[in-house]
Design a protein around this motif. Sequence first.
Motif, PDB file in Angstrom:
ATOM      1  N   SER A   3       0.810  -1.221   0.000  1.00 31.99           N
ATOM      2  CA  SER A   3       0.000   0.000   0.000  1.00 31.99           C
ATOM      3  C   SER A   3       0.843   1.271   0.000  1.00 31.99           C
ATOM      4  O   SER A   3       0.398   2.313  -0.463  1.00 31.99           O
ATOM      5  CB  SER A   3      -0.939   0.007   1.204  1.00 31.99           C
ATOM      6  N   ASP A   4       2.075   1.206   0.480  1.00 38.73           N
ATOM      7  CA  ASP A   4       2.926   2.398   0.509  1.00 38.73           C
ATOM      8  C   ASP A   4       3.906   2.444  -0.664  1.00 38.73           C
ATOM      9  O   ASP A   4       4.803   3.279  -0.697  1.00 38.73           O
ATOM     10  CB  ASP A   4       3.680   2.481   1.834  1.00 38.73           C
ATOM     11  N   ALA A   5       3.734   1.567  -1.639  1.00 39.17           N
ATOM     12  CA  ALA A   5       4.650   1.513  -2.781  1.00 39.17           C
ATOM     13  C   ALA A   5       4.504   2.769  -3.642  1.00 39.17           C
ATOM     14  O   ALA A   5       3.413   3.313  -3.783  1.00 39.17           O
ATOM     15  CB  ALA A   5       4.373   0.274  -3.626  1.00 39.17           C
ATOM     16  N   GLN A   6       5.590   3.210  -4.179  1.00 39.14           N
ATOM     17  CA  GLN A   6       5.606   4.365  -5.064  1.00 39.14           C
ATOM     18  C   GLN A   6       5.774   3.884  -6.509  1.00 39.14           C
ATOM     19  O   GLN A   6       6.659   3.090  -6.792  1.00 39.14           O
ATOM     20  CB  GLN A   6       6.759   5.306  -4.710  1.00 39.14           C
ATOM     21  N   ILE A   7       4.924   4.376  -7.387  1.00 35.52           N
ATOM     22  CA  ILE A   7       5.051   4.043  -8.799  1.00 35.52           C
ATOM     23  C   ILE A   7       6.035   5.024  -9.412  1.00 35.52           C
ATOM     24  O   ILE A   7       5.908   6.230  -9.242  1.00 35.52           O
ATOM     25  CB  ILE A   7       3.695   4.128  -9.508  1.00 35.52           C
ATOM     26  N   ARG A   8       7.000   4.497 -10.108  1.00 37.41           N
ATOM     27  CA  ARG A   8       8.016   5.353 -10.733  1.00 37.41           C
ATOM     28  C   ARG A   8       7.942   5.177 -12.248  1.00 37.41           C
ATOM     29  O   ARG A   8       8.094   4.082 -12.766  1.00 37.41           O
ATOM     30  CB  ARG A   8       9.397   4.990 -10.231  1.00 37.41           C
ATOM     31  N   PHE A   9       7.689   6.292 -12.917  1.00 37.08           N
ATOM     32  CA  PHE A   9       7.653   6.282 -14.365  1.00 37.08           C
ATOM     33  C   PHE A   9       9.021   6.702 -14.859  1.00 37.08           C
ATOM     34  O   PHE A   9       9.445   7.823 -14.666  1.00 37.08           O
ATOM     35  CB  PHE A   9       6.585   7.251 -14.871  1.00 37.08           C
ATOM     36  N   LYS A  10       9.722   5.797 -15.510  1.00 35.20           N
ATOM     37  CA  LYS A  10      11.075   6.159 -15.912  1.00 35.20           C
ATOM     38  C   LYS A  10      11.293   6.126 -17.408  1.00 35.20           C
ATOM     39  O   LYS A  10      12.134   6.832 -17.909  1.00 35.20           O
ATOM     40  CB  LYS A  10      12.107   5.300 -15.194  1.00 35.20           C
ATOM     41  N   ASP A  11      10.547   5.339 -18.145  1.00 34.77           N
ATOM     42  CA  ASP A  11      10.710   5.289 -19.590  1.00 34.77           C
ATOM     43  C   ASP A  11       9.501   5.935 -20.248  1.00 34.77           C
ATOM     44  O   ASP A  11       8.450   5.323 -20.393  1.00 34.77           O
ATOM     45  CB  ASP A  11      10.849   3.837 -20.079  1.00 34.77           C
ATOM     46  N   GLN A  12       9.663   7.193 -20.641  1.00 35.81           N
ATOM     47  CA  GLN A  12       8.557   7.914 -21.256  1.00 35.81           C
ATOM     48  C   GLN A  12       8.302   7.389 -22.663  1.00 35.81           C
ATOM     49  O   GLN A  12       9.231   7.047 -23.388  1.00 35.81           O
ATOM     50  CB  GLN A  12       8.865   9.398 -21.312  1.00 35.81           C
ATOM     51  N   VAL A  13       7.033   7.344 -23.007  1.00 34.20           N
ATOM     52  CA  VAL A  13       6.612   6.899 -24.332  1.00 34.20           C
ATOM     53  C   VAL A  13       5.697   7.959 -24.918  1.00 34.20           C
ATOM     54  O   VAL A  13       4.727   8.364 -24.284  1.00 34.20           O
ATOM     55  CB  VAL A  13       5.862   5.547 -24.250  1.00 34.20           C
TER      56      VAL A  13
END
Length: 101
Positions: A3-13
């Motif tokens: 529940s405390d996980a952070q989503i990290r967007f690293k490869d932009q499309v």
Amino acid sequence: MPSDAQIRFKDQVVLIRAPFRVMFSYAGPDQVWQRDWRGQKQLPDKIRVAVRDSMTGQMLAVSSAAVLHVNASAECVRAKNAAACLDAQVKPDVPKREDQL
């Protein structure tokens, strides 16, 4: 996922490039389209995706609207009693007593 996980967007499309613009609008039970859906007590009933050519202003044929088949917020998905969570969101004066799983 914790529940405390952070989503990290690293490869932009890139999904769409100029001169095209994508706009979203949302409608609730009243069927009135709105530009944003913030601070609402429930999820929208419909979402419209409009793609316009910014050079001509014309809406493209790929534009469409979809009916949502989801009726619970992410908060209620984790609740031990989803029905009580949904009731609390619709009736904010009801004390919220739901624990997270």
